[in-house]
Design an enzyme around this catalytic site. Structure first.
Site, PDB file in Angstrom:
ATOM      1  N   GLY A  68       0.821  -1.203   0.000  1.00 54.11           N
ATOM      2  CA  GLY A  68       0.000   0.000   0.000  1.00 54.11           C
ATOM      3  C   GLY A  68       0.856   1.255   0.000  1.00 54.11           C
ATOM      4  CG  HIS A 127       3.548   1.202  -5.297  1.00 51.28           C
ATOM      5  ND1 HIS A 127       3.728   2.246  -4.429  1.00 51.28           N
ATOM      6  CD2 HIS A 127       4.135   0.128  -4.714  1.00 51.28           C
ATOM      7  CE1 HIS A 127       4.376   1.824  -3.365  1.00 51.28           C
ATOM      8  NE2 HIS A 127       4.638   0.545  -3.508  1.00 51.28           N
ATOM      9  CD  GLN A 170       7.838  -6.776   4.065  1.00 53.13           C
ATOM     10  OE1 GLN A 170       7.130  -7.603   3.513  1.00 53.13           O
ATOM     11  NE2 GLN A 170       8.421  -5.801   3.379  1.00 53.13           N
ATOM     12  CD  GLU A 206      15.588  -2.857 -12.798  1.00 55.31           C
ATOM     13  OE1 GLU A 206      16.187  -1.762 -12.865  1.00 55.31           O
ATOM     14  OE2 GLU A 206      15.582  -3.699 -13.708  1.00 55.31           O
ATOM     15  CE  LYS A 207      13.614   3.278  -3.025  1.00 55.35           C
ATOM     16  NZ  LYS A 207      13.403   2.284  -1.994  1.00 55.35           N
TER      17      LYS A 207
HETATM   18  O1  PAF Z   1       8.268  -4.177  -1.672  1.00 55.95           O
HETATM   19  C1  PAF Z   1       7.249  -4.329  -0.974  1.00 55.95           C
HETATM   20  O2  PAF Z   1       6.315  -3.523  -1.006  1.00 55.95           O
HETATM   21  C2  PAF Z   1       7.150  -5.532  -0.055  1.00 55.95           C
HETATM   22  O3  PAF Z   1       8.384  -5.874   0.470  1.00 55.95           O
HETATM   23  C3  PAF Z   1       6.475  -6.743  -0.718  1.00 55.95           C
HETATM   24  C4  PAF Z   1       7.318  -7.281  -1.864  1.00 55.95           C
HETATM   25  C5  PAF Z   1       5.103  -6.371  -1.232  1.00 55.95           C
HETATM   26  C6  PAF Z   1       6.323  -7.871   0.301  1.00 55.95           C
HETATM   27  O4  PAF Z   1       5.566  -7.469   1.395  1.00 55.95           O
END
Ligand code: PAF
Length: 274
Positions: free
Chosen positions: A34, A40, A65, A152-153
């Protein structure tokens, strides 16, 4: 655009799309947390332009994460704006699961991609890549065969996801998309919103440091000493683009950089060939 929040309905919707679509063509999957921005949007655009039958965006702030020192509650949540952006860029399906939906029980099974996660972002963010690899494995499993688009960022993340998909034989084509930048070169990131005006000005020197490193490599010099942003440098490295180990004699390398401005940690990278 369908907005779905359960795994069962998500699987059904994508399966239905896959079987009913005239071409039987692939699903374009764009996993996100999000706080969607133009970076995005470029991934959603790429999925739409590639002729995928469905453009499936996932929005899930993955607690696995985030490290102990990273504030999950501080992560920006902008769902209404995210849905509007996704729809405007051609998303056909958006998955917005809750934490309970994604992790109904403590995860005893996680995914570790060794070697690629040892350096760079790895030491400062213990457990981060396990969390990413685990949630992306779940998202791939839920979506089924697809093309999946990542920026790629987050170059180390892209390498980790590519390797995870290959090692675990996911029927997923992992596609890396170019970094989207502000006019002064700053890579778009959901973290940029935490910069004050003075930090925002200095943040542009991170990309300038990469460009200085690239110029040094092109003229045959060591790029790393030239990578000096006007920010607290966490690491600067010149690596093999596949192994992420310091380069030796390769002609195409990846420059990686991480720097801190106040409490905000930013990363960027650049490919360079000579
Ligand atoms: O890059 C992100 O936004 C996140 O690390 C991902 C790949 C959606 C995994 O939660």
């Amino acid at each position: 655009m369908q907005v779905i929040d359960t795994i069962t309905e998500w699987r059904q919707a994508l399966l239905q799309c896959r079987t009913q679509c005239k071409s039987g063509g692939p699903i374009g999957l764009v996993p996100t947390m999000g706080a969607l921005h133009a970076g995005h949007a470029s991934l959603i655009d790429a999925a739409a332009k590639d002729g995928n039958e469905a453009v499936a965006v996932t929005i899930f702030v993955n607690p696995l994460q985030f490290g102990h020192n990273e504030d999950l509650s501080r992560y920006p949540r902008t769902l209404d704006d995210d849905l509007a952006l996704a729809e405007a860029h051609g998303a056909t399906h958006v998955f917005t699961p809750s934490q309970d939906e994604m992790y109904p029980r403590p995860a005893l099974t996680t995914v570790t991609v060794r070697d690629l996660t040892v350096d760079w972002e790895g030491p400062t963010r213990p457990g981060h890549f396990d969390g990413v690899a685990t949630v992306v494995a779940k998202l791939f499993n839920q979506a089924g065969p697809c093309r999946a688009y990542f920026g790629e960022k987050d170059y180390q993340q892209l390498c980790v996801i590519r390797r995870m998909a290959a090692d675990l034989e996911f029927p997923v084509d992992v596609i890396g998309c170019p970094t989207v930048r502000e006019p002064d070169g700053l890579a778009l990131s959901s973290r940029n919103r935490f910069l004050d005006a003075e930090q925002r000005t200095r943040a542009a020197t991170i990309y300038k440091a990469l460009q200085a490193g690239a110029a040094a490599f092109e003229r045959g010099d060591d790029p790393v000493p030239c990578m000096t942003p006007d920010a607290e440098l966490i690491y600067a490295a010149a690596v093999d683009p596949d192994t992420l180990q310091p380069y030796t004699s390769q002609s195409t390398i990846r420059l990686l950089i991480a720097a801190r401005l106040g409490p905000t940690r930013l990363i960027d990278n650049l490919e360079v060939t000579r």
